[in-house]
Design a protein around this motif. Structure first.
Motif, PDB file in Angstrom:
ATOM      1  N   ALA A 198       8.636   6.698 -15.425  1.00  0.00           N
ATOM      2  CA  ALA A 198       7.544   6.667 -16.375  1.00  0.00           C
ATOM      3  C   ALA A 198       7.565   5.547 -17.373  1.00  0.00           C
ATOM      4  O   ALA A 198       6.621   5.014 -17.599  1.00  0.00           O
ATOM      5  N   ASP A 199       8.838   5.356 -17.694  1.00  0.00           N
ATOM      6  CA  ASP A 199       8.685   3.920 -18.693  1.00  0.00           C
ATOM      7  C   ASP A 199       8.493   2.754 -18.244  1.00  0.00           C
ATOM      8  O   ASP A 199       7.889   1.695 -18.818  1.00  0.00           O
ATOM      9  N   MET A 200       8.865   2.529 -16.804  1.00  0.00           N
ATOM     10  CA  MET A 200       8.683   1.392 -16.098  1.00  0.00           C
ATOM     11  C   MET A 200       7.187   1.077 -15.891  1.00  0.00           C
ATOM     12  O   MET A 200       6.621   0.059 -15.992  1.00  0.00           O
ATOM     13  N   VAL A 201       6.535   2.267 -15.683  1.00  0.00           N
ATOM     14  CA  VAL A 201       5.158   2.185 -15.447  1.00  0.00           C
ATOM     15  C   VAL A 201       4.334   1.963 -16.710  1.00  0.00           C
ATOM     16  O   VAL A 201       3.489   1.282 -16.776  1.00  0.00           O
ATOM     17  N   LYS A 202       4.744   2.583 -17.982  1.00  0.00           N
ATOM     18  CA  LYS A 202       4.187   2.575 -19.030  1.00  0.00           C
ATOM     19  C   LYS A 202       4.293   1.194 -19.595  1.00  0.00           C
ATOM     20  O   LYS A 202       3.307   0.440 -20.284  1.00  0.00           O
ATOM     21  N   GLU A 203       5.337   0.602 -19.350  1.00  0.00           N
ATOM     22  CA  GLU A 203       5.781  -0.908 -20.046  1.00  0.00           C
ATOM     23  C   GLU A 203       5.560  -1.934 -18.967  1.00  0.00           C
ATOM     24  O   GLU A 203       5.882  -3.087 -19.046  1.00  0.00           O
ATOM     25  N   ASN A 204       4.630  -1.661 -17.939  1.00  0.00           N
ATOM     26  CA  ASN A 204       4.496  -2.725 -17.022  1.00  0.00           C
ATOM     27  C   ASN A 204       3.768  -4.058 -17.427  1.00  0.00           C
ATOM     28  O   ASN A 204       2.945  -3.928 -18.494  1.00  0.00           O
ATOM     29  N   ARG A 205       3.893  -5.151 -16.855  1.00  0.00           N
ATOM     30  CA  ARG A 205       3.409  -6.527 -17.322  1.00  0.00           C
ATOM     31  C   ARG A 205       2.218  -6.723 -16.349  1.00  0.00           C
ATOM     32  O   ARG A 205       1.676  -7.910 -16.390  1.00  0.00           O
ATOM     33  N   GLY A 206       1.750  -5.746 -15.564  1.00  0.00           N
ATOM     34  CA  GLY A 206       0.388  -6.000 -14.814  1.00  0.00           C
ATOM     35  C   GLY A 206       0.830  -5.567 -13.401  1.00  0.00           C
ATOM     36  O   GLY A 206       1.789  -4.914 -12.961  1.00  0.00           O
ATOM     37  N   ILE A 207      -0.398  -5.370 -12.795  1.00  0.00           N
ATOM     38  CA  ILE A 207      -0.532  -4.905 -11.449  1.00  0.00           C
ATOM     39  C   ILE A 207      -0.598  -6.109 -10.346  1.00  0.00           C
ATOM     40  O   ILE A 207      -1.731  -6.683 -10.414  1.00  0.00           O
ATOM     41  N   LEU A 208       0.356  -5.966  -9.362  1.00  0.00           N
ATOM     42  CA  LEU A 208       0.116  -7.145  -8.411  1.00  0.00           C
ATOM     43  C   LEU A 208      -0.795  -6.854  -7.493  1.00  0.00           C
ATOM     44  O   LEU A 208      -1.548  -7.692  -6.977  1.00  0.00           O
ATOM     45  N   ILE A 209      -0.823  -5.569  -6.863  1.00  0.00           N
ATOM     46  CA  ILE A 209      -1.787  -5.141  -5.967  1.00  0.00           C
ATOM     47  C   ILE A 209      -1.883  -3.728  -5.851  1.00  0.00           C
ATOM     48  O   ILE A 209      -0.923  -2.988  -6.116  1.00  0.00           O
ATOM     49  N   GLY A 210      -3.125  -3.104  -5.516  1.00  0.00           N
ATOM     50  CA  GLY A 210      -3.431  -1.794  -5.549  1.00  0.00           C
ATOM     51  C   GLY A 210      -4.326  -1.165  -4.826  1.00  0.00           C
ATOM     52  O   GLY A 210      -5.308  -2.128  -4.615  1.00  0.00           O
ATOM     53  N   ASN A 211      -4.203  -0.132  -4.225  1.00  0.00           N
ATOM     54  CA  ASN A 211      -5.672   0.306  -3.104  1.00  0.00           C
ATOM     55  C   ASN A 211      -6.469   1.057  -3.940  1.00  0.00           C
ATOM     56  O   ASN A 211      -7.554   1.571  -3.264  1.00  0.00           O
ATOM     57  N   TYR A 212      -6.645   1.229  -5.135  1.00  0.00           N
ATOM     58  CA  TYR A 212      -7.724   1.843  -6.144  1.00  0.00           C
ATOM     59  C   TYR A 212      -8.185   0.704  -6.900  1.00  0.00           C
ATOM     60  O   TYR A 212      -7.432  -0.288  -7.291  1.00  0.00           O
ATOM     61  N   LYS A 213      -9.529   0.892  -7.365  1.00  0.00           N
ATOM     62  CA  LYS A 213     -10.001  -0.260  -8.047  1.00  0.00           C
ATOM     63  C   LYS A 213      -9.607  -0.070  -9.542  1.00  0.00           C
ATOM     64  O   LYS A 213      -9.530  -1.183 -10.399  1.00  0.00           O
ATOM     65  N   ASP A 214      -9.294   1.082 -10.151  1.00  0.00           N
ATOM     66  CA  ASP A 214      -9.161   1.147 -11.450  1.00  0.00           C
ATOM     67  C   ASP A 214      -7.660   2.047 -11.570  1.00  0.00           C
ATOM     68  O   ASP A 214      -6.897   1.863 -10.713  1.00  0.00           O
ATOM     69  N   ILE A 215      -7.352   2.010 -12.888  1.00  0.00           N
ATOM     70  CA  ILE A 215      -6.081   2.529 -13.139  1.00  0.00           C
ATOM     71  C   ILE A 215      -5.819   3.926 -13.512  1.00  0.00           C
ATOM     72  O   ILE A 215      -7.075   4.077 -14.062  1.00  0.00           O
ATOM     73  N   SER A 216      -5.131   4.680 -13.057  1.00  0.00           N
ATOM     74  CA  SER A 216      -5.132   6.239 -13.638  1.00  0.00           C
ATOM     75  C   SER A 216      -3.516   6.623 -13.864  1.00  0.00           C
ATOM     76  O   SER A 216      -2.606   5.962 -13.755  1.00  0.00           O
ATOM     77  N   GLU A 217      -3.661   7.707 -14.861  1.00  0.00           N
ATOM     78  CA  GLU A 217      -2.127   8.079 -15.084  1.00  0.00           C
ATOM     79  C   GLU A 217      -1.444   8.971 -14.244  1.00  0.00           C
ATOM     80  O   GLU A 217      -0.377   9.228 -14.255  1.00  0.00           O
ATOM     81  N   LYS A 218      -2.245   9.396 -13.172  1.00  0.00           N
ATOM     82  CA  LYS A 218      -1.661  10.192 -12.249  1.00  0.00           C
ATOM     83  C   LYS A 218      -1.663   9.297 -11.088  1.00  0.00           C
ATOM     84  O   LYS A 218      -2.292   8.153 -11.063  1.00  0.00           O
ATOM     85  N   ILE A 219      -0.962   9.679 -10.005  1.00  0.00           N
ATOM     86  CA  ILE A 219      -0.798   8.846  -8.801  1.00  0.00           C
ATOM     87  C   ILE A 219      -1.779   9.462  -7.729  1.00  0.00           C
ATOM     88  O   ILE A 219      -1.641  10.752  -7.302  1.00  0.00           O
ATOM     89  N   ARG A 220      -2.724   9.000  -7.249  1.00  0.00           N
ATOM     90  CA  ARG A 220      -3.856   9.570  -6.616  1.00  0.00           C
ATOM     91  C   ARG A 220      -3.514   9.640  -5.188  1.00  0.00           C
ATOM     92  O   ARG A 220      -2.637   9.169  -4.496  1.00  0.00           O
ATOM     93  N   PRO A 221      -4.354  10.512  -4.430  1.00  0.00           N
ATOM     94  CA  PRO A 221      -4.210  10.579  -3.026  1.00  0.00           C
ATOM     95  C   PRO A 221      -4.167   9.195  -2.370  1.00  0.00           C
ATOM     96  O   PRO A 221      -4.907   8.200  -2.511  1.00  0.00           O
ATOM     97  N   TYR A 222      -3.198   9.105  -1.528  1.00  0.00           N
ATOM     98  CA  TYR A 222      -2.790   7.921  -0.532  1.00  0.00           C
ATOM     99  C   TYR A 222      -2.722   6.720  -1.413  1.00  0.00           C
ATOM    100  O   TYR A 222      -2.910   5.398  -0.841  1.00  0.00           O
ATOM    101  N   GLU A 223      -2.434   6.830  -2.619  1.00  0.00           N
ATOM    102  CA  GLU A 223      -2.599   5.719  -3.570  1.00  0.00           C
ATOM    103  C   GLU A 223      -1.337   4.786  -3.416  1.00  0.00           C
ATOM    104  O   GLU A 223      -0.191   5.257  -3.018  1.00  0.00           O
ATOM    105  N   ALA A 224      -1.505   3.399  -3.342  1.00  0.00           N
ATOM    106  CA  ALA A 224      -0.408   2.438  -3.454  1.00  0.00           C
ATOM    107  C   ALA A 224      -0.647   1.408  -4.655  1.00  0.00           C
ATOM    108  O   ALA A 224      -1.739   0.903  -4.975  1.00  0.00           O
ATOM    109  N   VAL A 225       0.443   1.511  -5.289  1.00  0.00           N
ATOM    110  CA  VAL A 225       0.614   0.488  -6.614  1.00  0.00           C
ATOM    111  C   VAL A 225       1.663  -0.237  -6.743  1.00  0.00           C
ATOM    112  O   VAL A 225       2.712   0.208  -6.443  1.00  0.00           O
ATOM    113  N   VAL A 226       1.588  -1.726  -6.942  1.00  0.00           N
ATOM    114  CA  VAL A 226       2.817  -2.544  -7.240  1.00  0.00           C
ATOM    115  C   VAL A 226       2.634  -3.091  -8.620  1.00  0.00           C
ATOM    116  O   VAL A 226       1.774  -3.973  -8.964  1.00  0.00           O
TER     117      VAL A 226
END
Length: 557
Positions: free
Chosen positions: A525-553
């Motif tokens: 949770a801390d790593m996610v909260k303090e991230n410095r940006g998203i390199l790539i993800g398969n959803y267009k927006d950001i969510s506090e949850k991990i959505r169905p078949y979501e991938a985020v880097v």
């Protein structure tokens, strides 16, 4: 870590028969590949691996070679090959050839001579044995079911074939055979090719003694691969190959190593460069197998997949190099196997699976159509199948032993059969998916109207363009290629989470293998909260949850 061009490469595998037909005969060919090189280049690919294109009677789709220095008639001519190689190099890409030297075709001139008499000078090019008590020399069973021995009336002896009877095994213990193979490899290297994918290379060194292997209850034959893989002279022969051929050129070499263990892989692909660049292991392809091998509808249990991949990631770190793949010509389509090929989730799950694989350490392999999210196809009768393995297993498990009903078996073949990878490439929504103007050699998947390259190349949100971004990221971010790997939350049954770290950078990869919405695990949770940006993800927006078949880097430092 020692750098090498092939560690930074992304490889695209072409199965020529099903890729693109240029002359309307229904069979893909070399000119068809040339027509589509810009499509492959646009994806960001750096290496093309072409499955066998040599002269062959096609008893096993080109893996039974009758002449290693000629081209299969259906695919074109040596002039076509020379043009292909030139066009690939002009686009800044490289070409890897399939090398099939555990066996030849029974129509190869060596075997035609070998079977004539026991004193023929080619006799010892193959493995011939006398009958034992009127039967096969051993109880070994072939990879495609049935005995691995074929009786030959002419001389009253059996020859070994670990695959179909028309694929006799070469005798690698004969130094003349090894010289013939090395001379042939050198001939191709002098043409300017950039490497070899070595078919079943772990089977070339046979046991010192030919004796029966263990048999499962209720079965007649002992699986030959368990007896012949990683034989006593395996590494000696590969080091000789390296010394006499491979080390003289700047090549990518990858061995298909059936039954390989992590410890064996360290020998094949060790960083001292005495054998191969990397190997294909199959442990992760077997996590959804059971007592009937892959012929089961057993579902994936994610911790099993993570255990295998994480062990190989950590086990080869600083010692050897991983190959990364979900798909090839022998595997069903991964979006149908471990993703979700229904309309709602096909694209998301295809992108998720791509992210999960491409962020790992190793050289990624993309199989034709994977970058489009091509799916498995349903077969209702075995007469619709082409693959010899599927036809044989139907006889074994339906006709002979009645383990499955017809419908059950066809459902399993539709999920696990090799033909799923061999349906023609889906180029556009015109007749036959734009693959051919003639009658295709094999049925086109009916979903080509919606899943095709033309619909995806110009769509910025397509699976194709998502693969482009993944491949571009590998070129931009050294941490993805050379960073260390650490798995997190290994017991989680829904999420695959890991980090890649270098001295000044760290990324966090989160992949949801389910259609459930999930909470972010407390441990990250801390790593996610303090991230410095998203390199790539398969959803267009950001969510506090991990959505169905979501991938985020996430970039975390």
């Amino acid at each position: 870590m020692q750098k090498a061009w092939w560690k930074e490469a992304v490889v695209y595998q072409i199965y020529p028969r099903s890729f693109m037909d240029s002359n309307g005969d229904g069979i893909g060919d070399l000119q068809g590949i040339i027509k589509k090189l810009d499509y492959i280049k646009n994806l960001g690919i750096t290496v093309i691996w072409v499955s066998p294109i040599y002269k062959s009677p096609n008893k096993d789709n080109g893996y039974d070679i009758s002449d290693y220095q000629d081209i299969m008639d259906e695919f074109g001519t040596m002039e076509d090959f020379d043009e292909l190689l030139k066009e690939i190099h002009q686009r800044g890409m490289k070409l890897v050839m399939d090398l099939v030297v555990n066996h030849t075709s029974d129509q190869h001139k060596w075997f035609l001579e070998s079977r004539k008499s026991k004193d023929n000078k080619y006799r010892d090019y193959y493995i011939w044995k006398d009958p034992v008590d009127g039967h096969e020399p051993t109880n070994w069973g072939s990879y495609f079911s049935g005995s691995a021995w074929q009786f030959d009336e002419t001389t009253g002896q059996y020859y070994l074939h670990q695959f179909v009877p028309e694929q006799p095994d070469l005798n690698w213990d004969n130094p003349v055979v090894r010289k013939e193979v090395f001379d042939m490899m050198t001939w191709w290297c002098e043409k300017g090719i950039d490497g070899f994918r070595m078919d079943v290379i772990s089977l070339i060194s046979k046991p010192e003694e030919y004796k029966d292997g263990p048999v499962k209850e209720g079965e007649k034959y002992s699986f030959c691969g368990a007896v012949t893989a990683n034989g006593p002279h395996e590494h000696e022969y590969l080091q000789e190959m390296n010394q006499k051929v491979l080390s003289r050129y700047n090549l990518l070499t990858v061995g298909e190593t059936s039954c390989v263990t992590l410890e064996e892989a360290k020998k094949y692909a060790r960083s001292d460069g005495k054998e191969l660049s990397m190997v294909f292991q199959f442990e992760h392809m077997d996590v959804d197998s059971d007592e009937h091998g892959k012929w089961t509808d057993k579902k994936l249990y994610l911790p099993d997949l993570k255990e295998v991949l994480n062990r190989w990631q950590k086990g080869l770190e600083e010692v050897a190099w991983n190959s990364l793949y979900w798909n090839n010509h022998d595997q069903p389509r991964v979006v149908s196997r471990w993703g979700n090929d229904s309309g709602e989730y096909r694209e998301l799950s295809a992108k998720m699976l791509a992210t999960c694989l491409h962020m790992m350490q190793g050289t990624p392999y993309v199989y034709q159509g994977e970058e489009l999210g091509m799916t498995n196809m349903h077969f209702s009768d075995v007469s619709e199948c082409d693959d010899i393995e599927e036809k044989n297993i139907y006889i074994d498990l339906v006709t002979d032993t009645k383990v499955y009903t017809h419908d059950q078996m066809m459902d399993i073949i539709s999920k696990k059969g090799r033909d799923n990878a061999r349906t023609p490439m889906q180029w556009d929504d015109s007749e036959n998916a734009g693959f051919t103007t003639g009658t295709p050699w094999f049925a086109v998947n009916p979903n080509y109207k919606t899943i095709n390259a033309a619909a995806q190349v110009e769509d910025p949100d397509s699976i194709y363009n998502y693969y482009r971004k993944l491949i571009e990221l590998r070129k931009e971010e050294e941490v993805i290629v050379y960073g260390t790997f650490d798995g997190l939350e290994d017991a989680d049954e829904n999420l695959y989470i890991y980090t890649r770290s270098s001295e000044n950078k760290k990324i966090l990869v989160i992949c949801n293998f389910t259609e459930k919405e999930l909470d972010v695990p407390a441990s990250i949770a801390d790593m996610v909260k303090e991230n410095r940006g998203i390199l790539i993800g398969n959803y267009k927006d950001i969510s506090e949850k991990i959505r169905p078949y979501e991938a985020v880097v996430y970039l975390t430092k």
